[in-house]
Motif scaffolding. Structure first.
Motif, PDB file in Angstrom:
ATOM      1  N   ILE A 183       0.831  -1.203   0.000  1.00 38.73           N
ATOM      2  CA  ILE A 183       0.000   0.000   0.000  1.00 38.73           C
ATOM      3  C   ILE A 183       0.869   1.259   0.000  1.00 38.73           C
ATOM      4  O   ILE A 183       0.620   2.210  -0.735  1.00 38.73           O
ATOM      5  CB  ILE A 183      -0.962  -0.013   1.205  1.00 38.73           C
ATOM      6  N   GLN A 184       1.938   1.220   0.815  1.00 38.83           N
ATOM      7  CA  GLN A 184       2.841   2.373   0.880  1.00 38.83           C
ATOM      8  C   GLN A 184       3.554   2.581  -0.459  1.00 38.83           C
ATOM      9  O   GLN A 184       3.628   3.696  -0.972  1.00 38.83           O
ATOM     10  CB  GLN A 184       3.889   2.142   1.966  1.00 38.83           C
ATOM     11  N   LYS A 185       4.089   1.484  -1.019  1.00 36.06           N
ATOM     12  CA  LYS A 185       4.844   1.568  -2.272  1.00 36.06           C
ATOM     13  C   LYS A 185       3.959   2.039  -3.421  1.00 36.06           C
ATOM     14  O   LYS A 185       4.344   2.896  -4.215  1.00 36.06           O
ATOM     15  CB  LYS A 185       5.458   0.211  -2.606  1.00 36.06           C
ATOM     16  N   GLN A 186       2.739   1.467  -3.501  1.00 40.42           N
ATOM     17  CA  GLN A 186       1.850   1.792  -4.616  1.00 40.42           C
ATOM     18  C   GLN A 186       1.312   3.216  -4.523  1.00 40.42           C
ATOM     19  O   GLN A 186       1.037   3.836  -5.550  1.00 40.42           O
ATOM     20  CB  GLN A 186       0.712   0.781  -4.701  1.00 40.42           C
ATOM     21  N   LYS A 187       1.165   3.716  -3.320  1.00 43.14           N
ATOM     22  CA  LYS A 187       0.699   5.095  -3.159  1.00 43.14           C
ATOM     23  C   LYS A 187       1.715   6.067  -3.770  1.00 43.14           C
ATOM     24  O   LYS A 187       1.350   7.006  -4.484  1.00 43.14           O
ATOM     25  CB  LYS A 187       0.490   5.405  -1.679  1.00 43.14           C
ATOM     26  N   LYS A 188       3.000   5.819  -3.519  1.00 44.76           N
ATOM     27  CA  LYS A 188       4.060   6.657  -4.085  1.00 44.76           C
ATOM     28  C   LYS A 188       4.140   6.496  -5.601  1.00 44.76           C
ATOM     29  O   LYS A 188       4.285   7.467  -6.338  1.00 44.76           O
ATOM     30  CB  LYS A 188       5.408   6.283  -3.458  1.00 44.76           C
ATOM     31  N   LEU A 189       4.033   5.242  -6.076  1.00 45.88           N
ATOM     32  CA  LEU A 189       4.104   4.970  -7.517  1.00 45.88           C
ATOM     33  C   LEU A 189       2.940   5.592  -8.267  1.00 45.88           C
ATOM     34  O   LEU A 189       3.116   6.148  -9.353  1.00 45.88           O
ATOM     35  CB  LEU A 189       4.125   3.457  -7.763  1.00 45.88           C
ATOM     36  N   GLY A 230       4.814  -3.074  -7.134  1.00 49.46           N
ATOM     37  CA  GLY A 230       4.307  -3.296  -5.783  1.00 49.46           C
ATOM     38  C   GLY A 230       3.228  -4.356  -5.687  1.00 49.46           C
ATOM     39  O   GLY A 230       2.472  -4.398  -4.722  1.00 49.46           O
ATOM     40  N   ILE A 231       3.133  -5.248  -6.687  1.00 50.93           N
ATOM     41  CA  ILE A 231       2.129  -6.317  -6.681  1.00 50.93           C
ATOM     42  C   ILE A 231       2.795  -7.610  -6.219  1.00 50.93           C
ATOM     43  O   ILE A 231       3.672  -8.132  -6.900  1.00 50.93           O
ATOM     44  CB  ILE A 231       1.497  -6.514  -8.079  1.00 50.93           C
TER      45      ILE A 231
END
Length: 254
Positions: free
Chosen positions: A106-112, A166-167
């Motif tokens: 969730i953290q990684k995908q929010k930034k991406l 991030g998957i």
């Protein structure tokens, strides 16, 4: 040189903090298997201190505490999974699905998403083969081309690209996934990911169940039409009994 050193130190520091956070979360989740609801809430409160600046995880923690307080069936399901699976499967469930695929994704995908300008999926579905050992009336995959399917290299590339986005959670369908010859090789290669594999169960003997327990990072969804009458009517006489045997094999292997 100074700029490079600062950047390298920043990455090392972030990796160190992330590893500490992951270990803390794993310890807390392991405690939930046989702990009382009161102790689970205490454990969550302790865990929150490691993520004091992370609003996403703090919000998730609050939701989880409310579910525990309400004695929600979802909490009992998680506790059952953690207490009834083999140690390796439990570790992978915690590390790969809850920590890698849910919390840190969730953290990684929010930034991406902010960088790319569009949202990213949490998981996707892949069918590495359309071949099946059954020929069920009306099956959506029955008319698919029965060629050799995807190669190990193709699926490996797709999963590497997934992790870059991030998957870490993948659903594997068929045909029948256990016909695909590279299944266990891909599960081992991507041992930081978590998979749910949908199967008719006919190929899941004791040996296959043991191999699944050894890799640990796959949750098995066994499909049925209903009870024996409905299943055998559509899938062939004796199918229900073989499917139930597969479930026994999986339970025995943890």
């Amino acid at each position: 040189i100074i700029r490079f050193c600062r950047k390298s130190w920043g990455k090392m520091k972030n990796m160190f903090i992330e590893n500490i956070q992951k270990k803390a979360l794993k310890s807390i989740l392991n405690l939930t298997a046989n702990a009382s609801d009161q102790n689970i809430i205490k454990s969550i409160n302790i865990g929150e201190k490691f993520f004091i600046k992370n609003e996403i995880i703090k919000n998730q923690a609050e939701i989880l505490k409310k579910l525990v307080a309400k004695k929600h069936p979802f909490v009992n399901l998680i506790k059952s999974i953690l207490s009834n699976t083999s140690p390796n499967c439990r570790n992978k469930f915690i590390e790969n699905l809850i920590i890698n695929a849910a919390i840190f994704t969730i953290q990684k995908q929010k930034k991406l998403a902010k960088k790319l300008g569009f949202g990213l999926p949490w998981f996707f579905v892949i069918s590495p083969t359309a071949k099946c050992n059954l020929s069920c009336t009306g099956c959506y995959a029955h008319e698919y081309s029965k060629h050799e399917g995807l190669s190990f290299e193709e699926v490996d590339r797709i999963f590497n690209e997934a992790k870059e986005l991030g998957i870490y959670f993948i659903t594997i369908l068929g045909g029948e996934p256990f016909i695909w010859p590279h299944l266990f090789d891909i599960l081992k290669k991507h041992n930081d990911m978590y998979f749910i594999i949908y199967t008719n169960g006919l190929l899941v003997n004791k040996e296959i169940a043991k191999k699944l327990s050894d890799v640990g990072n796959a949750f098995i969804g066994v499909s049925l039409e209903g009870f024996e009458k409905e299943t055998d009517l559509r899938r062939g006489k004796g199918t229900f009994a073989k499917t139930m045997e597969a479930m026994d094999n999986l339970k025995e292997a943890g």
